[in-house]
Write an enzyme that holds these catalytic residues in place. Structure first.
Site, PDB file in Angstrom:
ATOM      1  N   HIS A  53      -4.964  -0.715 -11.232  1.00 30.58           N
ATOM      2  CA  HIS A  53      -3.539  -0.904 -11.491  1.00 30.58           C
ATOM      3  C   HIS A  53      -3.322  -1.815 -12.691  1.00 30.58           C
ATOM      4  O   HIS A  53      -3.276  -3.039 -12.532  1.00 30.58           O
ATOM      5  CB  HIS A  53      -2.871  -1.499 -10.261  1.00 30.58           C
ATOM      6  N   HIS A  62       1.719   2.068 -13.375  1.00 30.57           N
ATOM      7  CA  HIS A  62       1.460   1.277 -12.172  1.00 30.57           C
ATOM      8  C   HIS A  62       0.020   1.400 -11.689  1.00 30.57           C
ATOM      9  O   HIS A  62      -0.687   0.397 -11.566  1.00 30.57           O
ATOM     10  CB  HIS A  62       2.407   1.691 -11.044  1.00 30.57           C
ATOM     11  N   GLU A  98       7.077 -11.400  15.195  1.00 29.23           N
ATOM     12  CA  GLU A  98       5.650 -11.304  15.502  1.00 29.23           C
ATOM     13  C   GLU A  98       4.812 -11.069  14.250  1.00 29.23           C
ATOM     14  O   GLU A  98       3.702 -11.600  14.122  1.00 29.23           O
ATOM     15  CB  GLU A  98       5.400 -10.169  16.509  1.00 29.23           C
ATOM     16  N   HIS A 125       7.762  -2.267  27.630  1.00 30.91           N
ATOM     17  CA  HIS A 125       7.116  -3.574  27.590  1.00 30.91           C
ATOM     18  C   HIS A 125       5.729  -3.578  28.226  1.00 30.91           C
ATOM     19  O   HIS A 125       5.071  -4.613  28.247  1.00 30.91           O
ATOM     20  CB  HIS A 125       8.007  -4.620  28.270  1.00 30.91           C
TER      21      HIS A 125
END
Lengths: 676, 676
Positions: free
Chosen positions: B35, B269, B419, B481
């Site tokens: 890149h 890129h 999280e 859950h």
């Protein structure tokens, strides 16, 4: 209205809200488990929306032009169950009394498909927020394709209730930024800003200026308003509806556990109020202590009006649809087909001819691109995109436009570098109906979007996730980009069908399988590197993919001495090894196994016919973690695969260095045969 | 400075920047992969930071008080390699010429531990951003604990270069919001705002107002400034340093692929410029075409001054440390120990006595909490927290304060419902050094934080992830859950050690194992429900956990007819079943298997002693996906586990309904024995 009427209405409103609060609190108390805080705090918001605005027909939860309502904090499920019950959905009071019990329609968190009127399964925070964005995308797409002057047949809002926790999750940020970019003006979110999370005040972890943040995303941020002031809530929703070029977030200050002695504290978040707390709360708000699950007759009649309104509204829409069908019969038929979720006649015509004998080796991401572009010619509902990797994932639909503010009819979504939201938005599009959506990124980044994939699997919806660059075969980008454990961790998700085709023809069959799979999501796994055709037949053999595994080649019809099993880019190694072993006189069978899930669903007899239980000399080869293949090769077989992370080097070097080669398969097979 | 000096300096600056640009472009060209765009565009930003500000000693990359520099867009790795080479790190030019080749120190994306001076492995976008926040957390924690008036021995900045893609990823949003809440004023990010992403202009997916968004998070947003204007960059960094109460984001407008004919487009890129493009770029910027990897002598001398400066700066710090050690010998010793990563003498004293015979059944999350609170008394480096679930995960360190703006010495982190960022921040804390960090949430939400867990495993750092509520045993919250596939998908991550202890004593050993594991992360898996002690001994047996699996009980020392294997909360079922079978005269062995990874690392002889290869009647029981256990029970064994998602009901009902019971283990064992 004169004052008496206003007072009556006001009394009825409060009575309805309190009924919702205590249906929730009683259900949690009876279940000895659940979350009373948010239902009690947010009841005025939800009530105002459902009473004054929500366009729905409780007697036909699948009416296509209904407003969508998403309860993003799924732990407040009892609030939704109360609303559904009181507005006339097929959810008897008995079900609320059975909250969280085996076999009830009222699971701990709302589940799509389990309860009429639940639009999406929620609970893991942030997901509802992002799924709602997907629903709003689908609405605009269908509207732009099918509405005609004077015929606004697709024209509904997508509402959500969202919580502090939702706004903290990154997936919500991703979805919010994209929703702003896409100017999804029919998206209206009520933010239940109660200042409390489980560990205490939100200040300990969440001091940002939410209004300013959403303004930065290109949203209209309204409020903060007092969530208990129904007129203010009503006014804000009207302002949100009036803003057609920006999504709206209405910041509503509320009190968690409103009315309970411990209101405004984390204590009322996630456990029953207790007998004493419940009594005090009912007394404080003027409700009778008995019966529990109390619904005053006036509330029942008042909220039950939703059925009458809903039937009238849908009837009006049906009339307009009839007029539309008369004026635009072709469009009406196509729309009806799309909304049905069915595939058009001859939808897969021509696929079989895409890769005739002699087709040069090509990457399966490349053949996938060709299949996709062939499919969209007939399957108009196909719409999707990539998390900023379309040139690499080959998922661009040439000539089908970009989905954006200026052209909502474009089929190509640009999700940005937001895999997590991409998964959720694709799900939301599938849930809305009318589209067959797909996402695309590198397999490595499947990890970013596991939560929505799991929800799709749990919901059983047709979402398609394309993952390319599926192994060390991606080469120089190195171990940060080389999936190793990802295949197994996708295969581990129940009801997610993972397919890793071994050549262009299997790739075509994999896409067919994904489109035919209306009972759950499919993950399609494609290579970066070129793959030769696995057989010189007319392509019939590749249809074995639908059984998950099939006999690709064998040295004779007799019971083989050894079975070689491959998937994806390594199937060719199994095939080459098989031919080499056969040349040396070994009885060998080569099995192409693109999908564990499809194979495991076959009858015992078929599975036994492919992998006879008496043949224990089995070698599996896959450029991925070896773990898991023991399911097919047992304790006596061998796996040629990866034991750890990859490395940065050209792909051919990596295959050699990690020992994933035809020669390694041959050697492992010989060793097994000799051991016998 | 007079004008001539300024001009000289300016020439030297530009020459240095161009050298960085073409070291990158040449490396990518030679590797035929990589890149070039970001290194060429962002070189002025990185150069200004490294030349004018970065406090580091290239000859001692592990000097504790160095500034940290994180390259969040890891695909720009050649920019970092150029900086490291030119400033005198042990990274010879030869390594840059071997970019992306097998065995080089210059992998496709920067890898911690592979290259001196690389602070963190980056590549998956957003991760570097969030890891840097963790480093800044560790810095403030150590500073608050150990600095004394006149002795600012821990006092460094954490810098990062971040890209459009980083800012689109949700993990960055999560980390940014938390960094703002925590007022991490020593965090300074340079945003390489080049308006281009792979699918085209960033406008198609990213139209938000970044400055306003970061302002909303509580950051100081500076700019946009011209990234090619070194004075502007320098001035902005000074402003950022002057702001001590807010993190700073400096928005720098840059041109991707600066100097190449296709600058400012997505084409530069992710692929080499090509011979012609490279030539044109070198000509345009006035560089010689040959040699490639050209470093002018003046640049070499100039940038090499970093060594001199670095040695002097560290020497000064060492002097100050000596003074500190004289004034505060206890603190200095403790700090040195923490920074070394070693555990104090007798760090685990008393653990063995926590759960004597007669200890009542308790959830392993509960025993974990007791162990953790005992450990922190001696292991001062233990610091961590939960994603808003501490009361449930039992990970609060009582009496050790909350980490926050008012008290950076607090050991308890409040991550909010984030999280993903939690995982990355914990990693960043471990990478910084001085802390033994842990995270905590429900096992279900492990899916949200897989990307940083994988990076920790790849980096081989000691991060500890606590996951509670590990099965259908969590009951009424339902399938959203209840983890099912999560154990297997964690076990699939190479070098992540997953431990699921079966009782309080195994829980203590699991924590010991995690702290002793300095070569990689550990996932500790705990139950919601109470678990009885598995043996009535003095606790010695539980030390078998360190071998991953051990013989918990057997009917006799003779070769057993059947082996029962359990993990976690189901080990008790295996034990009960074993005793029942033994009572009926069956020769049975019960194996407790809390960790596949630890077991797999044992010598063959040990593994054979626990699971003799001749005994094929084996039953595994675990309230999780059955898939994967075939590794230990083979094609002839049985697994008692889950085949799909859970449901919403009390835990005891679920165990019955899903058939995960002692009786089921007995029945499966009988069937296997009869089949023989």
């Amino acid at each position: 209205m004169n004052k008496a009427t206003v007072d009556d209405k006001s009394t009825l409103d409060q009575s309805s809200i309190n009924t919702l609060r205590f249906l929730a609190a009683d259900a949690v108390q009876k279940a000895k488990s659940g979350h009373p805080g948010t239902p009690m705090g947010a009841a005025p918001l939800a009530y105002t929306l459902w009473d004054r605005f929500l366009k729905h027909n409780p007697h036909n939860p699948s009416w296509p032009d209904r407003d969508r309502f998403v309860l993003s904090p799924g732990h407040a499920s009892t609030l939704l169950y109360g609303l559904l019950h009181l507005t006339g959905y097929d959810l008897p009071l008995e079900e609320l009394k059975n909250f969280r019990q085996w076999g009830s329609k009222t699971p701990g968190h709302p589940e799509y498909g389990e309860t009429p009127g639940v639009e999406v399964t929620t609970g893991p925070l942030g997901q509802g927020f992002a799924h709602a964005v997907g629903m709003a995308v689908a609405e605009r797409w269908l509207a732009d394709h099918y509405n005609r002057p004077g015929h606004e047949i697709i024209d509904h809002n997508t509402y959500a209730l969202v919580s502090d926790g939702d706004l903290q999750e990154g997936v919500a940020s991703e979805a919010a930024s994209l929703a702003g970019t896409l100017h999804l003006g029919k998206l209206i979110f009520l933010y239940d800003d109660n200042d409390i999370q489980i560990e205490g005040s939100t200040d300990i972890a969440f001091s940002e200026n939410v209004a300013r943040r959403f303004d930065a995303y290109g949203w209209q941020a309204l409020g903060p308003i007092d969530g208990n002031d129904l007129a203010a809530v009503e006014d804000a929703i009207r302002q949100a509806q009036a803003e057609t070029e920006r999504p709206s977030l209405i910041i509503c200050t509320t009190v968690i556990g409103f009315g309970s002695p411990q209101q405004g504290t984390a204590k009322v978040h996630g456990e029953p109020l207790g007998e004493a707390g419940l009594r005090a709360a009912k007394e404080g708000l003027g409700l009778p202590l008995q019966p529990t699950f109390y619904v005053p007759d006036a509330v029942k009649v008042h909220m039950g009006q939703a059925v009458v309104r809903g039937q009238a509204t849908e009837a009006d829409w049906q009339e307009r649809m009839t007029a539309y069908a008369t004026a635009y019969p072709t469009e009406a038929a196509e729309l009806a087909l799309q909304l049905s979720g069915k595939l058009p006649v001859d939808w897969d015509a021509g696929l079989a001819d895409l890769f005739p004998a002699g087709t040069p080796a090509m990457a399966s991401r490349q053949s996938s691109g060709e299949v996709l572009n062939a499919l969209v010619q007939r399957v108009h509902a196909l719409t999707g995109g990539s998390a900023d990797l379309a040139p690499s994932t080959k998922t661009h639909l040439a000539g089908y436009g970009d989905f954006g503010w200026d052209e909502y009819r474009g089929h190509n979504m640009h999700f940005g570098v937001r895999e997590h939201a991409m998964g959720a938005i694709v799900n939301g599009m599938a849930l809305h109906g009318g589209l067959i959506p797909y996402s695309a990124t590198f397999l490595q980044f499947a990890d970013y979007m596991r939560p929505p994939m799991r929800l799709a699997a749990l919901m059983g919806i047709r979402a398609i996730y394309v993952f390319t660059h599926d192994s060390i075969g991606l080469g120089e980008d190195g171990p940060t980009h080389q999936p190793v454990e990802h295949l197994l961790s996708l295969r581990a998700i129940p009801n997610l069908t993972v397919i890793r085709p071994g050549d262009a023809r299997e790739t075509a069959e994999a896409w067919r399988s994904a489109l035919l799979n209306t009972g759950g999501p499919t993950a399609l796994i494609f290579s970066r590197q070129a793959l030769p055709l696995l057989s010189s037949d007319d392509g019939v053999q590749a249809r074995g993919l639908h059984q998950g595994a099939y006999i690709l080649w064998q040295s004779s019809a007799a019971q083989p001495q050894v079975i070689l099993i491959g998937s994806g880019s390594e199937t060719q190694f199994a095939l080459e090894a098989g031919k080499a072993l056969a040349g040396a006189g070994v009885g060998v069978r080569v099995v192409s196994m693109p999908s564990w899930e499809l194979f495991d669903r076959q009858p015992d007899a078929y599975r036994e016919s492919v992998l006879p239980s008496t043949v224990r000399a089995r070698v599996a080869v896959e450029a991925a973690l070896e773990l898991g293949w023991e399911r097919y090769v047992g304790l006596d077989g061998a796996v040629i695969g990866m034991a750890g992370f990859g490395a940065s080097a050209p792909a051919s070097v990596l295959y050699e260095k990690f020992g994933i080669t035809t020669e390694a398969v041959v050697a492992a097979a010989r060793k097994l045969i000799e051991q016998k």
